[in-house]
Design an enzyme around this catalytic site. Sequence first.
Site, PDB file in Angstrom:
ATOM      1  N   ALA A 203       0.861  -1.192   0.000  1.00 56.46           N
ATOM      2  CA  ALA A 203       0.000   0.000   0.000  1.00 56.46           C
ATOM      3  C   ALA A 203       0.889   1.231   0.000  1.00 56.46           C
ATOM      4  CB  ALA A 203      -0.895   0.001   1.237  1.00 56.46           C
ATOM      5  N   HIS A 204       0.672   2.117  -0.952  1.00 56.48           N
ATOM      6  CA  HIS A 204       1.462   3.352  -0.950  1.00 56.48           C
ATOM      7  C   HIS A 204       0.748   4.528  -1.599  1.00 56.48           C
ATOM      8  CE1 HIS A 204       2.062   2.216  -5.131  1.00 56.48           C
ATOM      9  NE2 HIS A 204       2.462   3.438  -5.357  1.00 56.48           N
ATOM     10  N   ARG A 205      -0.432   4.280  -2.178  1.00 58.83           N
ATOM     11  CA  ARG A 205      -1.122   5.336  -2.931  1.00 58.83           C
ATOM     12  C   ARG A 205      -1.422   6.516  -2.017  1.00 58.83           C
ATOM     13  NH1 ARG A 205      -1.200   2.974  -7.444  1.00 58.83           N
ATOM     14  NH2 ARG A 205       0.169   4.674  -7.889  1.00 58.83           N
ATOM     15  N   ALA A 206      -1.121   7.723  -2.493  1.00 55.25           N
ATOM     16  CA  ALA A 206      -1.294   8.923  -1.666  1.00 55.25           C
ATOM     17  C   ALA A 206      -2.710   9.016  -1.083  1.00 55.25           C
ATOM     18  CB  ALA A 206      -0.981  10.157  -2.501  1.00 55.25           C
ATOM     19  N   ASP A 279      -2.767  -1.638  -3.386  1.00 52.74           N
ATOM     20  CA  ASP A 279      -3.332  -0.481  -4.086  1.00 52.74           C
ATOM     21  C   ASP A 279      -2.407  -0.059  -5.233  1.00 52.74           C
ATOM     22  OD1 ASP A 279      -1.224   0.830  -2.832  1.00 52.74           O
ATOM     23  OD2 ASP A 279      -2.496   2.112  -1.592  1.00 52.74           O
TER      24      ASP A 279
END
Length: 359
Positions: A203-206, A279
């Site tokens: 998970a890393h989506r802003a 994500d």
Amino acid sequence: MKIGIVLGTRPEIIKMAPVIRECQRRHIDHFLLHTGQHYSYSLDKIFFDELELPDAQHNLEVGSGSHGVQTGKILAGSERVFLEERPDVVLVQGDTNTVMAAALAATKLGIKVGHVEAGLRSFDRTMPEEVNRVIADHTSNYLFAPTEASRRLLQNEGIVSCVHVTGNTIVDAAFQAKEIAARRSNILSHLGPVSSHYILATAHRAENVDVKERLQGVLRGMSSVSEILGMEVLFPVHPRTRARMEHFGLEARGVRMIDPVGFLDFLQLESNARLVLTDSGGVQEEACILRVPCVTLRDNTERPETIEVGANVLAGTAPQRILDAAKQMVERERDWINPFGDGHASRRIIDILLEDVKQ
Ligand code: UD1
Ligand code: UDP
């Protein structure tokens, strides 16, 4: 013909690697421009080492910053390099700030731009990636669409000529590295008692990790999947996400957090996972290619092909929805067809450029 290949972040390095190899194989004059958007070893150099890529001739070292600052630095820096190198065409890949700024810099100098992975749309303009990919598509001269669906999306926006359906270079990258990963990666034994039934999460989506409630939902979802399905959740954590977890004081109970890993290790972890929770755009594609069921921690995706073939479902960030989707997908039979091509996208891209420049 001289090609300028631009990259700046983890997925761009991975997905441009087959294009770089194709240029090397065919002795095509080219140079690499690294913007330095990613700079930590685990997001940058590790991929050059593992994939045996040459160092970039130019590194702008822009680092992290607000969208305006980062984009501005890439715009000015890549203009300087393009003026010095005078390429016939500049290739960008994907949807990052690097892609948008370099495409704009080249266009304004009258240099042709080729967009690798053109025609993806989430139809969510709150995502920085959506803005970047729309601008890149509308400033490019060659649009290398991964699928016919992407071609149709471009057509709907009036972009008809110069669109070539090539497949996605992630298939080239995964096929080229999968065998090597199986031989060379010792991540499974290195990590110790990861049971043969584990789930891989990223998970890393802003829009997920910068909002406390959404990040909390994602982490709680991972915890309850681990608890209820009785499987270890392995979570290589992007630095952005680690920073936000610390800032918000959040933890992921029962989830095994590790540092980001290299591509060979990640492919090995992915190929052997029972399920992927993510994500990430690239990870949705890879899971589909490797025939591992995927639950996407978002409300939309610009990779609808993965859903259409039955490899992926959207679950958003609410823990109960994530759990329900995981229960459904973990049992999914792995019989779908990979919609992203045959692993020869990079060869087609170079063929098209060579043919066009000859005329
Ligand atoms: C960027 C892309 C995103 C892509 C992702 C791939 C944009 C707008 N976003 O997101 O589309 O999916 O890369 O991973 O282009 N950081 C480090 N080390 C690094 C780089 C970043 O620690 O080498 C940390 C910093 O705290 C930084 C944060 O991560 O502020 C975000 O980095 P940034 O490049 O702005 O965006 P990503 O989240 O990496
Ligand atoms: N990846 C990796 N190590 C990790 C996590 C991901 O090598 O610890 C790779 C993964 O194989 C995929 C790519 O990174 O090819 C996806 O990049 P990311 O999720 O950062 O960005 P996105 O695809 O969402 O733009």
